[in-house]
Design a protein around this motif. Sequence first.
Motif, PDB file in Angstrom:
ATOM      1  N   LEU A  72      -3.873   4.808 -15.773  1.00  0.00           N
ATOM      2  CA  LEU A  72      -2.505   4.458 -16.796  1.00  0.00           C
ATOM      3  C   LEU A  72      -1.298   4.941 -16.142  1.00  0.00           C
ATOM      4  O   LEU A  72      -0.323   4.203 -16.512  1.00  0.00           O
ATOM      5  N   GLY A  73      -1.243   6.034 -15.266  1.00  0.00           N
ATOM      6  CA  GLY A  73       0.023   6.279 -14.571  1.00  0.00           C
ATOM      7  C   GLY A  73       0.473   5.304 -13.913  1.00  0.00           C
ATOM      8  O   GLY A  73       1.765   4.809 -13.819  1.00  0.00           O
ATOM      9  N   ILE A  74      -0.585   4.646 -12.936  1.00  0.00           N
ATOM     10  CA  ILE A  74       0.035   3.448 -12.082  1.00  0.00           C
ATOM     11  C   ILE A  74       0.561   2.180 -12.900  1.00  0.00           C
ATOM     12  O   ILE A  74       1.662   1.765 -12.614  1.00  0.00           O
TER      13      ILE A  74
ATOM     14  N   THR B 118       3.986   9.630  -9.914  1.00  0.00           N
ATOM     15  CA  THR B 118       3.841   9.361 -11.371  1.00  0.00           C
ATOM     16  C   THR B 118       2.355   9.571 -11.987  1.00  0.00           C
ATOM     17  O   THR B 118       2.110  10.347 -12.787  1.00  0.00           O
ATOM     18  N   ALA B 119       1.574   9.014 -11.227  1.00  0.00           N
ATOM     19  CA  ALA B 119       0.045   9.003 -11.746  1.00  0.00           C
ATOM     20  C   ALA B 119      -0.501  10.397 -11.503  1.00  0.00           C
ATOM     21  O   ALA B 119      -1.420  10.483 -12.203  1.00  0.00           O
ATOM     22  N   ALA B 120      -0.033  11.171 -10.431  1.00  0.00           N
ATOM     23  CA  ALA B 120      -0.812  12.373 -10.283  1.00  0.00           C
ATOM     24  C   ALA B 120      -0.856  13.252 -11.692  1.00  0.00           C
ATOM     25  O   ALA B 120      -1.563  13.920 -11.880  1.00  0.00           O
ATOM     26  N   LEU B 121       0.557  13.227 -12.194  1.00  0.00           N
ATOM     27  CA  LEU B 121       0.647  14.420 -13.300  1.00  0.00           C
ATOM     28  C   LEU B 121      -0.019  13.609 -14.477  1.00  0.00           C
ATOM     29  O   LEU B 121      -0.783  14.273 -15.412  1.00  0.00           O
ATOM     30  N   PHE B 122      -0.148  12.084 -14.623  1.00  0.00           N
ATOM     31  CA  PHE B 122      -0.912  11.623 -15.810  1.00  0.00           C
ATOM     32  C   PHE B 122      -2.368  12.085 -15.643  1.00  0.00           C
ATOM     33  O   PHE B 122      -3.104  12.309 -16.549  1.00  0.00           O
ATOM     34  N   ALA B 123      -2.858  12.079 -14.324  1.00  0.00           N
ATOM     35  CA  ALA B 123      -4.271  12.332 -13.958  1.00  0.00           C
ATOM     36  C   ALA B 123      -4.519  13.716 -14.310  1.00  0.00           C
ATOM     37  O   ALA B 123      -5.538  14.295 -15.071  1.00  0.00           O
ATOM     38  N   ALA B 124      -3.610  14.778 -13.964  1.00  0.00           N
ATOM     39  CA  ALA B 124      -3.817  16.213 -13.809  1.00  0.00           C
ATOM     40  C   ALA B 124      -3.764  16.513 -15.460  1.00  0.00           C
ATOM     41  O   ALA B 124      -4.540  17.130 -16.287  1.00  0.00           O
TER      42      ALA B 124
ATOM     43  N   ALA C 101       0.800  -1.314  -0.206  1.00  0.00           N
ATOM     44  CA  ALA C 101      -0.014  -0.238  -0.131  1.00  0.00           C
ATOM     45  C   ALA C 101       0.866   1.157   0.168  1.00  0.00           C
ATOM     46  O   ALA C 101       0.560   2.180  -0.635  1.00  0.00           O
ATOM     47  N   GLN C 102       1.699   1.431   0.875  1.00  0.00           N
ATOM     48  CA  GLN C 102       2.850   2.644   0.691  1.00  0.00           C
ATOM     49  C   GLN C 102       3.529   2.403  -0.617  1.00  0.00           C
ATOM     50  O   GLN C 102       3.907   3.759  -0.968  1.00  0.00           O
ATOM     51  N   TYR C 103       3.869   1.283  -1.062  1.00  0.00           N
ATOM     52  CA  TYR C 103       4.566   1.447  -2.494  1.00  0.00           C
ATOM     53  C   TYR C 103       3.765   2.236  -3.632  1.00  0.00           C
ATOM     54  O   TYR C 103       4.061   3.007  -4.268  1.00  0.00           O
ATOM     55  N   LEU C 104       2.500   1.541  -3.409  1.00  0.00           N
ATOM     56  CA  LEU C 104       1.387   2.116  -4.382  1.00  0.00           C
ATOM     57  C   LEU C 104       1.197   3.800  -4.152  1.00  0.00           C
ATOM     58  O   LEU C 104       1.081   4.317  -5.068  1.00  0.00           O
TER      59      LEU C 104
ATOM     60  N   GLY D 251      -4.316  -1.056 -16.331  1.00  0.00           N
ATOM     61  CA  GLY D 251      -4.764  -0.890 -17.677  1.00  0.00           C
ATOM     62  C   GLY D 251      -6.178  -0.865 -17.972  1.00  0.00           C
ATOM     63  O   GLY D 251      -6.737   0.022 -18.484  1.00  0.00           O
ATOM     64  N   ALA D 252      -6.747  -2.115 -17.562  1.00  0.00           N
ATOM     65  CA  ALA D 252      -7.908  -2.272 -17.607  1.00  0.00           C
ATOM     66  C   ALA D 252      -9.164  -1.369 -16.968  1.00  0.00           C
ATOM     67  O   ALA D 252      -9.962  -1.017 -17.753  1.00  0.00           O
TER      68      ALA D 252
END
Length: 331
Positions: free
Chosen positions: A210-212, A178-184, A168-171, A300-301
């Motif tokens: 997608l970022g994750i 990474t994922a925050a900028l993809f989402a924004a 959970a900490q790793y995620l 991805g799904a």
Amino acid sequence: MTPVKDKDALSRLQDLLADDLAATNRAIVERMHSPVALIPQLAAHIVAAGGKRIRPLLTLAAARLCGYEGRRHVALAACVEFIHTATLLHDDVVDESGMRRGQASANALWGNNASVLVGDFLFARAFQLMTEDGSLEVLRILSAASATISEGEVLQLVTQNDLSTTEAQYLEVIEGKTAALFAAATRIGAVVAGRPAREAEALDAYGRNLGIAFQLVDDALDYAAEQAALGKVVGDDFREGKITLPVLVAFHAGDAAEREFWRRTLEGREQAEADLGRAQGLIARHDGIGETIRRAERYGAAALSALEGFPEGEFRRAMAEVVEFCINRGR
């Protein structure tokens, strides 16, 4: 998911957005200008080094998917790329990386001080572009993402060399860094198009998942890919003591001797020349890479599912293929 050739997936999106992407690249070059010669020189080294431009492409694609026909998305795509590039400059200093995208990193060529300061310059340029856009909502989204990226990087620093780190900490780390900028990047496409909140939320979910997935595959590749294909030195995460999912899978599935190996090499930072090979072998034995890729496929799904509320068309298809591109890097 149906396999898609990586080059074809990105090429199709780039072709669809050729004019927008060219305008974005012009904006990037223009905004890198400074009378202080080292700034455009160092910035150009990393910005023009051949990166895939996935994040700004997603901003452009999301806006067009939402039917936007204006030009605001071009400057905001450049803004997204500047945020990303600034974080790369800072990350390479923190990680003491000598390579970036298959060539010498900026800090290896110009030193840590110059890299940090030019990274700061690019962040400042990004915020200029945000304020020039004039939308408080855009400013809120991108400034919040910038703060979250920093938090993710600090959390990664805190969990580094610590095998008690949970999945959970790793995620949480990869969602932040990474994922925050993809989402924004995708969410602002709906904002500039003036679309309803549900579409902005859907594009946020697309980008975040997608970022994750993208980062999970990156972490798998660090133990699997050849250096020429990855564009960085294989095993960097191992040498730096980063706790990633392939390691967590192997550590928890391993016997006492294997766990002691991980404690010595990652927590104790006592590494011999042959240790990377052994780490790769242990990860292969416990299917750490396969498990990481399977997790990426699930995210991805979820990204593909988030696109279902948008009308069928070339932009939706191209954005779906980007998901395939990100996953296929690990296959």
